[in-house]
Write a protein that holds these residues in place. Structure first.
Motif, PDB file in Angstrom:
ATOM      1  N   MET A  12     -18.023 -36.871  10.235  1.00 28.22           N
ATOM      2  CA  MET A  12     -19.069 -38.083   9.643  1.00 28.22           C
ATOM      3  C   MET A  12     -20.012 -38.149  10.408  1.00 28.22           C
ATOM      4  O   MET A  12     -21.057 -37.985  11.391  1.00 28.22           O
ATOM      5  CB  MET A  12     -18.100 -39.144   9.729  1.00 28.22           C
ATOM      6  CG  MET A  12     -18.915 -40.201   9.334  1.00 28.22           C
ATOM      7  SD  MET A  12     -17.735 -42.036   9.519  1.00 28.22           S
ATOM      8  CE  MET A  12     -18.436 -42.368  10.883  1.00 28.22           C
ATOM      9  N   SER A  13     -21.126 -38.570   8.989  1.00 29.08           N
ATOM     10  CA  SER A  13     -22.385 -37.994   9.074  1.00 29.08           C
ATOM     11  C   SER A  13     -23.378 -39.568   9.018  1.00 29.08           C
ATOM     12  O   SER A  13     -22.288 -39.735   8.061  1.00 29.08           O
ATOM     13  CB  SER A  13     -23.167 -37.022   8.673  1.00 29.08           C
ATOM     14  OG  SER A  13     -23.211 -36.854   7.817  1.00 29.08           O
ATOM     15  N   ALA A  64     -22.684 -28.844  -3.835  1.00 29.24           N
ATOM     16  CA  ALA A  64     -21.541 -29.622  -3.825  1.00 29.24           C
ATOM     17  C   ALA A  64     -21.463 -30.957  -4.171  1.00 29.24           C
ATOM     18  O   ALA A  64     -22.452 -31.371  -3.819  1.00 29.24           O
ATOM     19  CB  ALA A  64     -20.795 -29.026  -2.333  1.00 29.24           C
ATOM     20  N   PRO A  65     -20.250 -31.444  -4.724  1.00 29.85           N
ATOM     21  CA  PRO A  65     -20.997 -32.796  -5.212  1.00 29.85           C
ATOM     22  C   PRO A  65     -20.744 -33.790  -4.082  1.00 29.85           C
ATOM     23  O   PRO A  65     -21.365 -34.459  -3.911  1.00 29.85           O
ATOM     24  CB  PRO A  65     -19.182 -32.947  -5.666  1.00 29.85           C
ATOM     25  CG  PRO A  65     -18.591 -31.642  -5.680  1.00 29.85           C
ATOM     26  CD  PRO A  65     -19.035 -30.471  -4.576  1.00 29.85           C
ATOM     27  N   LEU A  66     -20.466 -33.274  -3.024  1.00 32.29           N
ATOM     28  CA  LEU A  66     -20.520 -34.410  -1.920  1.00 32.29           C
ATOM     29  C   LEU A  66     -22.088 -34.340  -1.872  1.00 32.29           C
ATOM     30  O   LEU A  66     -22.467 -34.972  -1.482  1.00 32.29           O
ATOM     31  CB  LEU A  66     -19.476 -34.234  -0.716  1.00 32.29           C
ATOM     32  CG  LEU A  66     -20.348 -35.513   0.374  1.00 32.29           C
ATOM     33  CD1 LEU A  66     -19.534 -36.851   0.149  1.00 32.29           C
ATOM     34  CD2 LEU A  66     -18.991 -34.414   2.149  1.00 32.29           C
ATOM     35  N   THR A  67     -22.475 -33.051  -1.523  1.00 31.91           N
ATOM     36  CA  THR A  67     -24.244 -33.099  -1.073  1.00 31.91           C
ATOM     37  C   THR A  67     -24.772 -34.016  -2.230  1.00 31.91           C
ATOM     38  O   THR A  67     -25.637 -34.513  -1.865  1.00 31.91           O
ATOM     39  CB  THR A  67     -24.219 -31.504  -0.991  1.00 31.91           C
ATOM     40  OG1 THR A  67     -24.214 -31.094  -0.089  1.00 31.91           O
ATOM     41  CG2 THR A  67     -25.929 -31.055  -0.871  1.00 31.91           C
ATOM     42  N   ARG A  88     -21.573 -41.556  -8.149  1.00 33.65           N
ATOM     43  CA  ARG A  88     -20.642 -41.103  -8.742  1.00 33.65           C
ATOM     44  C   ARG A  88     -19.845 -39.908  -9.744  1.00 33.65           C
ATOM     45  O   ARG A  88     -19.742 -38.600  -9.779  1.00 33.65           O
ATOM     46  CB  ARG A  88     -18.876 -40.930  -8.155  1.00 33.65           C
ATOM     47  CG  ARG A  88     -17.515 -40.166  -7.428  1.00 33.65           C
ATOM     48  CD  ARG A  88     -16.129 -41.470  -7.952  1.00 33.65           C
ATOM     49  NE  ARG A  88     -16.516 -41.267  -8.981  1.00 33.65           N
ATOM     50  CZ  ARG A  88     -15.833 -41.174 -10.455  1.00 33.65           C
ATOM     51  NH1 ARG A  88     -15.987 -39.870 -10.094  1.00 33.65           N
ATOM     52  NH2 ARG A  88     -15.588 -41.814 -11.323  1.00 33.65           N
ATOM     53  N   LEU A 102     -24.257 -36.540  -4.051  1.00 32.93           N
ATOM     54  CA  LEU A 102     -23.179 -37.603  -4.245  1.00 32.93           C
ATOM     55  C   LEU A 102     -24.468 -38.543  -2.824  1.00 32.93           C
ATOM     56  O   LEU A 102     -24.896 -39.200  -3.224  1.00 32.93           O
ATOM     57  CB  LEU A 102     -21.705 -38.563  -3.605  1.00 32.93           C
ATOM     58  CG  LEU A 102     -21.562 -40.000  -4.519  1.00 32.93           C
ATOM     59  CD1 LEU A 102     -22.223 -40.428  -5.121  1.00 32.93           C
ATOM     60  CD2 LEU A 102     -20.341 -39.862  -3.476  1.00 32.93           C
ATOM     61  N   ALA A 103     -24.805 -38.022  -1.839  1.00 35.92           N
ATOM     62  CA  ALA A 103     -25.522 -38.200  -0.526  1.00 35.92           C
ATOM     63  C   ALA A 103     -27.097 -38.085  -1.071  1.00 35.92           C
ATOM     64  O   ALA A 103     -27.610 -39.710  -0.853  1.00 35.92           O
ATOM     65  CB  ALA A 103     -24.889 -37.609   0.377  1.00 35.92           C
ATOM     66  N   ILE A 123     -27.659 -41.116  -3.730  1.00 36.53           N
ATOM     67  CA  ILE A 123     -27.301 -42.450  -2.607  1.00 36.53           C
ATOM     68  C   ILE A 123     -28.767 -42.890  -2.020  1.00 36.53           C
ATOM     69  O   ILE A 123     -29.406 -43.890  -2.231  1.00 36.53           O
ATOM     70  CB  ILE A 123     -26.202 -42.886  -2.143  1.00 36.53           C
ATOM     71  CG1 ILE A 123     -25.031 -42.995  -2.533  1.00 36.53           C
ATOM     72  CG2 ILE A 123     -26.686 -43.921  -1.160  1.00 36.53           C
ATOM     73  CD1 ILE A 123     -24.015 -42.702  -1.528  1.00 36.53           C
ATOM     74  N   ARG A 124     -28.944 -41.518  -1.825  1.00 33.95           N
ATOM     75  CA  ARG A 124     -30.938 -42.130  -1.314  1.00 33.95           C
ATOM     76  C   ARG A 124     -31.424 -41.387  -1.474  1.00 33.95           C
ATOM     77  O   ARG A 124     -32.772 -42.837  -1.793  1.00 33.95           O
ATOM     78  CB  ARG A 124     -31.095 -40.257  -0.221  1.00 33.95           C
ATOM     79  CG  ARG A 124     -32.097 -39.877   0.569  1.00 33.95           C
ATOM     80  CD  ARG A 124     -32.085 -38.650   1.165  1.00 33.95           C
ATOM     81  NE  ARG A 124     -33.458 -38.514   2.052  1.00 33.95           N
ATOM     82  CZ  ARG A 124     -34.484 -38.730   3.026  1.00 33.95           C
ATOM     83  NH1 ARG A 124     -33.121 -39.941   3.613  1.00 33.95           N
ATOM     84  NH2 ARG A 124     -35.208 -38.537   3.694  1.00 33.95           N
TER      85      ARG A 124
END
Lengths: 253, 90
Positions: free
Chosen positions: A1-2, A194-197, A224, A199-200, A203-204
């Motif tokens: 987790m980051s 990548a989708p998670l990259t 999302r 999304l993060a 958000i930033r």
């Protein structure tokens, strides 16, 4: 987790949560503006502040109010390609958003925004809306863009980056073709994110998502949805300033 | 021993195909979970008993049960430390 801390700031304006109300404070003027139940309410020092300070506070207030209409600001430059599709160039300050947007505007693309673009869900896709600001391009780029020296412009006093404000042909809104997460790099790279990259990163670059009001969850859901669109990472150098349009157009059919 | 976990009301999450992002509205921080962490989070959301989660993980991922148990306990402890979960233990 980051983990990462979300900054509550936009330009010279800091935002703080007070339940359903948000307090906007200008760092250099001790002036406040409240966003209360979707209304902007003048706070301490607002009346005494000069017009520039009041405008900066009101713009951040508008960012928060627009969430109620399903439009969310992302820290990105927005440009529209010759096919009428929007490209959002998102990244931290100094990552080259304005420079790349200007390079594309020189190639005939139109501009939605320099430092921010509003995004809105439209069916399975996304629509980007203009958030008007002049493009601010560093004077040091005159070797790549010689014409900026012909415009008799001067950098804003006190701007450490010596940026020139350039008015380019604008667009009002366009369906989004892709988001590009940009950074300056020693060598060119262009890859699918990548989708998670994605999304993060979104958000930033849209920190208002963390406001503890009724629009936080719809805002997060919109980001999302945006992360599910085509998203690329671009590491850029000066060598791509005159070929970027071809790189982007070749990435999305 | 952890018996039950609850997700606080000020935590929001968004899942994509390779993971999940958690937002804590109170602390103004966000967190990314990889696909395994996201799978554990989904089970916590569905109120799956904590004791059953390691075995369910081994059905999906090629991981020995003791390793799955450690991964679940460590993740829950980290999430609780960040205020993303409240833990009931006996």
């Amino acid at each position: 987790m980051s983990a990462a801390t979300v900054a509550w700031q936009w330009g010279d304006v800091d935002a703080s949560d007070h339940g359903d109300r948000t307090c906007l404070t200008h760092r250099h003027a001790d002036a406040r503006l409240w966003v209360d139940a979707g209304r902007l309410v003048r706070g301490e020092g607002y009346e005494r502040a000069d017009a520039t300070v009041r405008r900066e506070l009101a713009r951040v207030g508008a960012i928060i109010r627009l969430r109620a209409r399903g439009r969310y600001l992302v820290h990105a430059a927005g440009v529209v390609d010759p096919h009428g599709r929007a490209w959002l160039l998102s990244g931290d300050s100094g990552s080259g958003k304005s420079t790349l947007a200007y390079a594309l505007a020189r190639a005939g693309w139109t501009v939605l925004g320099d430092d921010g673009v509003l995004i809105e869900r439209s069916g399975a896709g996304l629509t980007a809306h203009a958030w008007r600001d002049p493009l601010r391009v560093s004077q040091q780029l005159a070797d790549a863009f010689p014409e900026i020296n012909d415009r008799e412009l001067r950098p804003a006093p006190g701007d450490p980056r010596n940026r020139l404000a350039l008015r380019m042909r604008g667009a009002r809104s366009a369906p989004v073709a892709a988001l590009v997460l940009i950074e300056k790099a020693a060598a060119f790279s262009f890859d699918r994110a990548a989708p998670l990259t994605a999304l993060a990163a979104l958000i930033r670059q849209s920190p208002w998502v963390i406001l503890g009001d009724a629009y936080a969850r719809p805002h997060l859901d919109l980001l999302r949805h945006a992360a599910a669109q085509p998203v690329f990472t671009l590491g850029h150098t000066r060598a791509e300033l005159h070929s970027l349009a071809a790189v982007l157009l070749g990435a999305v059919a | 021993m952890i018996t039950r976990c609850t997700i606080p009301a000020d935590v929001a999450c968004a899942s994509v195909e390779d993971g999940t992002v958690l937002l804590h509205m109170g602390t103004k921080r966000y967190f990314s979970l990889n696909d395994t962490g996201a799978e554990i989070w989904r089970m916590l959301e569905q109120d799956v008993p904590v004791s059953e989660i390691p075995a369910r993980l081994t059905a999906t991922y090629d991981v020995p049960l003791p390793d799955a148990h450690v991964a679940v306990v460590e993740l829950i402890a980290t999430l609780a430390e960040q205020g993303l979960l409240t833990i009931e233990a006996e």
